[in-house]
Design an enzyme around this catalytic site. Structure first.
Site, PDB file in Angstrom:
ATOM      1  N   VAL A  82       0.827  -1.201   0.000  1.00 48.58           N
ATOM      2  CA  VAL A  82       0.000   0.000   0.000  1.00 48.58           C
ATOM      3  C   VAL A  82       0.865   1.256   0.000  1.00 48.58           C
ATOM      4  CG1 VAL A  82      -1.679   1.311   1.364  1.00 48.58           C
ATOM      5  CG2 VAL A  82      -1.972  -1.144   1.078  1.00 48.58           C
TER       6      VAL A  82
ATOM      7  N   LYS B 269      15.967  -1.934   2.295  1.00 46.71           N
ATOM      8  CA  LYS B 269      14.855  -1.704   1.375  1.00 46.71           C
ATOM      9  C   LYS B 269      14.903  -0.279   0.813  1.00 46.71           C
ATOM     10  CE  LYS B 269       9.949  -2.827   1.401  1.00 46.71           C
ATOM     11  NZ  LYS B 269       8.803  -2.982   2.289  1.00 46.71           N
TER      12      LYS B 269
ATOM     13  N   THR C 108      -5.170  -0.744   6.733  1.00 45.52           N
ATOM     14  CA  THR C 108      -6.499  -1.217   7.126  1.00 45.52           C
ATOM     15  C   THR C 108      -6.524  -1.360   8.639  1.00 45.52           C
ATOM     16  OG1 THR C 108      -6.627  -2.424   5.074  1.00 45.52           O
ATOM     17  CG2 THR C 108      -8.172  -3.075   6.787  1.00 45.52           C
TER      18      THR C 108
ATOM     19  N   PHE D 133     -16.303 -10.830  -8.543  1.00 46.90           N
ATOM     20  CA  PHE D 133     -16.025 -11.608  -7.323  1.00 46.90           C
ATOM     21  C   PHE D 133     -17.013 -12.742  -7.115  1.00 46.90           C
ATOM     22  CE2 PHE D 133     -12.381 -10.052  -4.893  1.00 46.90           C
ATOM     23  CZ  PHE D 133     -11.939  -9.165  -5.850  1.00 46.90           C
ATOM     24  N   LEU D 134     -17.441 -13.318  -8.233  1.00 46.37           N
ATOM     25  CA  LEU D 134     -18.289 -14.510  -8.178  1.00 46.37           C
ATOM     26  C   LEU D 134     -17.588 -15.659  -8.885  1.00 46.37           C
ATOM     27  CD1 LEU D 134     -21.949 -13.200  -8.751  1.00 46.37           C
ATOM     28  CD2 LEU D 134     -20.923 -14.048  -6.638  1.00 46.37           C
TER      29      LEU D 134
ATOM     30  N   CYS E 216      -4.853  -9.838   2.746  1.00 46.01           N
ATOM     31  CA  CYS E 216      -5.946  -8.959   3.177  1.00 46.01           C
ATOM     32  C   CYS E 216      -7.195  -9.701   3.636  1.00 46.01           C
ATOM     33  CB  CYS E 216      -6.303  -7.990   2.056  1.00 46.01           C
ATOM     34  SG  CYS E 216      -4.890  -7.008   1.551  1.00 46.01           S
TER      35      CYS E 216
ATOM     36  N   LYS F 213      -7.066 -11.955   6.867  1.00 44.48           N
ATOM     37  CA  LYS F 213      -6.756 -11.120   8.037  1.00 44.48           C
ATOM     38  C   LYS F 213      -7.910 -10.155   8.339  1.00 44.48           C
ATOM     39  CE  LYS F 213      -3.769  -7.670   7.144  1.00 44.48           C
ATOM     40  NZ  LYS F 213      -4.257  -6.323   7.389  1.00 44.48           N
TER      41      LYS F 213
ATOM     42  N   LYS G  94      -2.963 -15.623  -6.007  1.00 44.30           N
ATOM     43  CA  LYS G  94      -3.768 -15.414  -7.219  1.00 44.30           C
ATOM     44  C   LYS G  94      -2.790 -15.106  -8.347  1.00 44.30           C
ATOM     45  CE  LYS G  94      -4.412 -10.451  -6.609  1.00 44.30           C
ATOM     46  NZ  LYS G  94      -5.328  -9.315  -6.656  1.00 44.30           N
TER      47      LYS G  94
ATOM     48  N   ARG H  10       1.456 -14.967   0.533  1.00 38.22           N
ATOM     49  CA  ARG H  10       0.879 -14.957   1.879  1.00 38.22           C
ATOM     50  C   ARG H  10      -0.515 -15.576   1.862  1.00 38.22           C
ATOM     51  NH1 ARG H  10       1.945  -8.830   3.452  1.00 38.22           N
ATOM     52  NH2 ARG H  10       1.788  -8.627   1.192  1.00 38.22           N
TER      53      ARG H  10
HETATM   54  C1  UGA Z   1      -8.184  -7.245  -1.781  1.00 39.03           C
HETATM   55  C2  UGA Z   1      -9.324  -6.333  -2.256  1.00 39.03           C
HETATM   56  O1  UGA Z   1      -9.847  -6.791  -3.496  1.00 39.03           O
HETATM   57  C3  UGA Z   1      -8.844  -4.886  -2.426  1.00 39.03           C
HETATM   58  O2  UGA Z   1      -9.936  -4.038  -2.762  1.00 39.03           O
HETATM   59  C4  UGA Z   1      -8.220  -4.418  -1.112  1.00 39.03           C
HETATM   60  O3  UGA Z   1      -7.707  -3.102  -1.221  1.00 39.03           O
HETATM   61  C5  UGA Z   1      -7.095  -5.359  -0.725  1.00 39.03           C
HETATM   62  O4  UGA Z   1      -7.616  -6.695  -0.584  1.00 39.03           O
HETATM   63  C6  UGA Z   1      -6.522  -4.872   0.586  1.00 39.03           C
HETATM   64  O5  UGA Z   1      -7.266  -4.836   1.574  1.00 39.03           O
HETATM   65  O6  UGA Z   1      -5.386  -4.386   0.600  1.00 39.03           O
HETATM   66  P1  UGA Z   1      -6.148  -8.525  -2.968  1.00 39.03           P
HETATM   67  O7  UGA Z   1      -5.950  -9.210  -1.644  1.00 39.03           O
HETATM   68  O8  UGA Z   1      -4.980  -7.965  -3.677  1.00 39.03           O
HETATM   69  O9  UGA Z   1      -7.209  -7.308  -2.807  1.00 39.03           O
HETATM   70  O10 UGA Z   1      -6.755  -9.605  -3.951  1.00 39.03           O
HETATM   71  P2  UGA Z   1      -8.171  -9.909  -4.651  1.00 39.03           P
HETATM   72  O11 UGA Z   1      -8.045  -9.693  -6.088  1.00 39.03           O
HETATM   73  O12 UGA Z   1      -9.271  -9.234  -3.946  1.00 39.03           O
HETATM   74  O13 UGA Z   1      -8.269 -11.474  -4.399  1.00 39.03           O
HETATM   75  C7  UGA Z   1      -8.295 -12.014  -3.082  1.00 39.03           C
HETATM   76  C8  UGA Z   1      -8.462 -13.510  -3.124  1.00 39.03           C
HETATM   77  O14 UGA Z   1      -9.776 -13.847  -3.540  1.00 39.03           O
HETATM   78  C9  UGA Z   1      -7.530 -14.223  -4.097  1.00 39.03           C
HETATM   79  O15 UGA Z   1      -7.054 -15.406  -3.503  1.00 39.03           O
HETATM   80  C10 UGA Z   1      -8.398 -14.519  -5.301  1.00 39.03           C
HETATM   81  O16 UGA Z   1      -7.964 -15.622  -6.040  1.00 39.03           O
HETATM   82  C11 UGA Z   1      -9.730 -14.787  -4.611  1.00 39.03           C
HETATM   83  N1  UGA Z   1     -10.909 -14.558  -5.493  1.00 39.03           N
HETATM   84  C12 UGA Z   1     -11.171 -13.318  -5.966  1.00 39.03           C
HETATM   85  C13 UGA Z   1     -11.754 -15.622  -5.768  1.00 39.03           C
HETATM   86  O17 UGA Z   1     -11.537 -16.769  -5.325  1.00 39.03           O
HETATM   87  N2  UGA Z   1     -12.857 -15.402  -6.553  1.00 39.03           N
HETATM   88  C14 UGA Z   1     -13.148 -14.164  -7.052  1.00 39.03           C
HETATM   89  O18 UGA Z   1     -14.179 -14.042  -7.742  1.00 39.03           O
HETATM   90  C15 UGA Z   1     -12.288 -13.113  -6.757  1.00 39.03           C
END
Ligand code: UGA
Length: 472
Positions: free
Chosen positions: A15, A39, A124, A272-273, A283, A286, A343, A350
């Site tokens: 962030v 760093k 957060t 996100f489905l 994120c 946690k 992902k 993590r």
């Molecule tokens: C997430 C949020 O999407 C951000 O908006 C937020 O700012 C961030 O956390 C944070 O709090 O810093 P991030 O952890 O980078 O972002 O990743 P996402 O793209 O949200 O994916 C999270 C997890 O959900 C991954 O393991 C992904 O594979 C999984 N996922 C996502 C699914 O299984 N299905 C989906 O439809 C979408």
């Protein structure tokens, strides 16, 4: 034209670093502070500790100009009008957020304040953190009219963090005074006025000069809750579709069709489905735990979130069962693995469901050949290479002579594999896809036994085990 503002960003994690580079990109002077000297040195020299699209070129564009890196928080505080706190808020043993880094930084900032500053929470944090920061600063003898504490949560996703920052759905500013909100509004003016999107070298994305992002002004407490509730809601959406996927699997329906049908309702939305092996990352796991903890502290039993966590955990176990049902026994089996990061598009491992599954395969005596376009070196720190664990540099090498290939995250590169080549590379043409990257009918045409999540499995010859409906 927006007037440049000098800001400090404390913490150069995902962030903090992305915010620093992006604030410089939109015209401000940014001092990014971290207490990790190695760093800071690396960043000064143009090196990056994370894999993130656009970041390398933006860093090289600004690091000799508007953006500097330092370990000196005292000097940075004195020079800046606003100080963003973007340090880690790891999960404590009770599930709550550990705010000791925020506390320490707030005290240090307090000792350096010499003129009016806005202290902004970017990490957060649970509701009330804002008030704690204010108290800490006051306890250090700083007069109330010399500072405000505001909350400006970040909604960026790893892998698309830069675009998310520069093309946000909304900018949430939680502030108690006009003085604080005016400074933050000025800071985001290049985005909210559309000015940034006119620039020839602007990073492209969904926003434009005629459709700039809106600002939502809220109380500080509301801003804090918006961040936790957003992540908890997105995690809930994922667990919901995963539970629906399990129903689809048992009933012989395709969850992708179902998700499309649900998502076309504009009240629900299609994002996100995507069913899979569960959410991971630094994120969601946690923040869901932390939000549940916040609810408990204020006397609310948010049982829904416990269920979200339970479904997420079970999703990995179900997938593992699916692998077992395809292979019968594990000891000595050779498994190809595509994807180690939590992902696609990131090197972050993590809380990666992929790594959990790899670890379980190793515990069961499998021999794993794994490929991930970016996460190999990080994964090696947790699962060292050895006779049972091999890291390879392309997907076909992972599949070479394997008894089955597992797809554990969603890099685009995996979806574009040459299926014919994959078929003859594998020992047995079995693909078990935890992210639904392939079309089952195409896999069938290519002669694969193909199992995915929430879709009927396909096998050229009906298999006595894989063709049975799953039990749990
Ligand atoms: C997430 C949020 O999407 C951000 O908006 C937020 O700012 C961030 O956390 C944070 O709090 O810093 P991030 O952890 O980078 O972002 O990743 P996402 O793209 O949200 O994916 C999270 C997890 O959900 C991954 O393991 C992904 O594979 C999984 N996922 C996502 C699914 O299984 N299905 C989906 O439809 C979408």
């Amino acid at each position: 034209m927006t007037q440049p503002i000098t800001i400090a960003v404390v913490g150069s994690g995902y962030v903090g670093l992305v915010a620093s580079v992006c604030f410089a990109e939109i015209g401000h002077r940014v001092i990014c502070v971290d207490n990790d000297e190695a760093k800071v040195r690396m960043l000064r020299e143009g090196g990056l500790p994370i894999h993130e699209e656009h970041l390398p070129e933006m860093l090289s564009r600004h690091r000799t100009g508007r953006l500097e890196f330092t370990t000196d928080l005292h000097a940075a505080t004195r020079a800046a009008q606003a100080i963003f706190i973007a340090v880690g808020t790891p999960q404590s043993s009770t599930g709550s957020a550990d705010l000791s880094y925020v506390d320490a930084v707030a005290s240090e900032i307090a000792r350096s304040i010499n003129s009016y500053k806005v202290i902004v929470e970017k990490s957060t944090v649970p509701v009330y953190t804002n008030e704690w920061i204010r108290r800490v600063i006051e306890r250090n003898g700083v007069s109330r009219d010399l500072f405000d504490v505001a909350s400006n949560p970040e909604f960026l996703r790893e892998g698309t963090a830069v675009v998310d920052f520069l093309h946000p759905d909304r900018i949430v500013l939680g502030a108690a005074t006009d003085r604080a909100s005016d400074l933050l509004k000025a800071l985001y003016h290049p985005l909210t006025s559309g000015e940034y999107y006119r620039a020839a070298n602007a990073i492209p994305g969904s926003r434009s000069e005629s459709d700039p992002p809106p600002i939502l002004l809220t109380s500080t407490k509301a801003a804090e809750i918006i961040k936790h509730a957003s992540n908890a809601f997105l995690a809930t959406k994922i667990s919901f579709i995963n539970a629906v996927a399990n129903i689809c699997e048992a009933a012989g329906a395709d969850v992708e069709e179902v998700a499309r049908g649900i998502g076309m309702d504009s009240r629900i939305g299609g994002k996100f489905l995507r069913a899979g092996i569960g959410y991971g990352g630094s994120c969601f796991p946690k923040d869901v735990a932390a939000f549940r903890n916040v609810a408990e502290l204020v006397g609310v039993d948010f049982g829904l979130l416990r269920e979200v966590e339970k479904i997420n955990e079970e999703q990995k176990q179900r997938f593992f069962q699916k692998v077992r049902s395809a292979l019968w026994t594990f000891r000595g089996k050779k498994i190809g693995v595509l994807g180690l990061a939590f992902k696609g598009g990131t090197d972050d491992i993590r809380e990666s469901p992929a790594l959990d599954i790899v670890q379980k395969l190793l515990d069961e005596g499998c021999i794993v050949s794994a490929y991930d376009p970016a996460a190999e070196s990080r994964a090696k720190e947790v699962v060292p290479p050895g006779p049972q664990m091999r890291y390879v540099d392309n997907p076909y090498a992972a599949a070479q002579d394997a008894d089955a290939l597992l797809v554990l995250n969603d890099w685009q590169e995996f979806a574009e594999l040459d299926l014919e080549k994959l078929h003859y590379t594998l020992r047995y043409p079995i693909v078990i896809d935890g992210r639904n990257l392939f079309d089952p009918s195409v896999m069938l045409q290519h002669g694969f036994t193909y199992l995915s999540v929430g879709r009927p499995g396909i096998a050229l010859q009906p298999d006595p085990v894989t063709s049975l409906p799953s039990k749990s």
